[in-house]
Design an enzyme around this catalytic site. Sequence first.
Site, mmCIF file in Angstrom:
data_model
loop_
_atom_site.group_PDB
_atom_site.id
_atom_site.type_symbol
_atom_site.label_atom_id
_atom_site.label_comp_id
_atom_site.label_asym_id
_atom_site.label_seq_id
_atom_site.Cartn_x
_atom_site.Cartn_y
_atom_site.Cartn_z
ATOM 1 N N SER A 289 -9.134 -53.074 -70.161
ATOM 2 C CA SER A 289 -8.493 -52.152 -69.020
ATOM 3 C C SER A 289 -7.001 -52.239 -69.122
ATOM 4 O O SER A 289 -6.220 -53.548 -69.508
ATOM 5 C CB SER A 289 -8.759 -52.627 -67.599
ATOM 6 O OG SER A 289 -8.016 -51.699 -66.719
ATOM 7 N N TYR B 295 -11.372 -56.923 -60.069
ATOM 8 C CA TYR B 295 -11.465 -56.087 -61.285
ATOM 9 C C TYR B 295 -10.404 -56.221 -62.488
ATOM 10 O O TYR B 295 -10.973 -56.615 -63.621
ATOM 11 C CB TYR B 295 -11.465 -54.459 -60.893
ATOM 12 C CG TYR B 295 -11.392 -53.770 -62.081
ATOM 13 C CD1 TYR B 295 -12.707 -53.530 -62.724
ATOM 14 C CD2 TYR B 295 -10.474 -53.140 -62.914
ATOM 15 C CE1 TYR B 295 -12.939 -52.666 -63.998
ATOM 16 C CE2 TYR B 295 -10.410 -52.273 -63.801
ATOM 17 C CZ TYR B 295 -11.862 -51.938 -64.200
ATOM 18 O OH TYR B 295 -12.009 -51.225 -65.356
#
Length: 254
Positions: free
Chosen positions: A147, A160
Site C-alpha cells: 500500500s 492497516y
Amino acid sequence: MSALAGRTAIVTGASRGIGRGIAERLATDGALVAVHYGSNEKAALETVEIIEGRGGRAFAFRAELGAPDAVDTFYAALDAGLAERGAAREFDILVNNAAASGSGRIHQLTTEVFDRLFAINVKAPLFLVQRGLDRLRDGGRIVNISSAATKHAFPDSVTYAMTKGAVDTMTLALAKELGPRGITVNAVAPGYIATDMNARRRATPEASAALAAMSVFNRIGTPADVADVVGFLVSDDARWITGQYVDATGGTAL
C-alpha cells in the site's frame, strides 16, 4: 502462445476489487487461476464466470484467513479444486492480495481489530508462503499487495499501514531467501483505487475529486491499473526483478 500458458496462479481475496482484476488479467494471460475468497461466494463465482466467459480457466475456493486453521483450510480447499480439474498440486504464482482494513486512528484502536488485521494481512500471507514452498515451482513468482500507506503518513488507519509495512519487510526477506530457486518476490503498492474497500472515501463528488487530484493523472485508479503491473511481474519479462516495492499509485503526492 499466452505468456502464462500451462501455469497455475493463486490469487487471494480475488472475489472483488483489485483481486478480481488480478485474477482476470492472469487468466487472460493463460494461467489456470485459483480464485480465493473469505466469505463472499457469490462474488467469487462471478469472478470465475467472468474469466470463463472470456475463454479463461478458473475455479473458486474458500478459506477464512483470520481463522486459527486458516492455512490448513486454504490448502485443503485448493487441493480439492485442483483435483477436480485434473491439475497438479504444484503452482507457479502466488499473489497475496487479501487484506482487511479499517483500524481507525490511534485513539480508536482496539486489540481485537489489531489482532484481526495482523492475522489476515501479515500472518496469513507469511504462512501461506511457508506451507507452499514445497509446491511452488522453481522459477515461480510471489507478489504481495502492499500500500502507498507505507510510504506516506496514513493516520486514518494506523494499524492497516503497519501491517503493510510488515508485508514490505517480508517481501525483502523472501526475495533473498528464494532467489537461489529462481523465485522472484515483489510488492506492488496501489494508491486510491475504485473498490468497495474505500467506497466511503468516495461518498461525494467532492471527496472523489479530492482523491483523484492526488494522482498526477487526476483520476482514481482502477483494479486493472494494478493488475497490469502484477501481470508484468509474474511474467518471464520480469525475471530480473525481485525484492522491489513497485509504486502503482499513479504518481500520488509527487
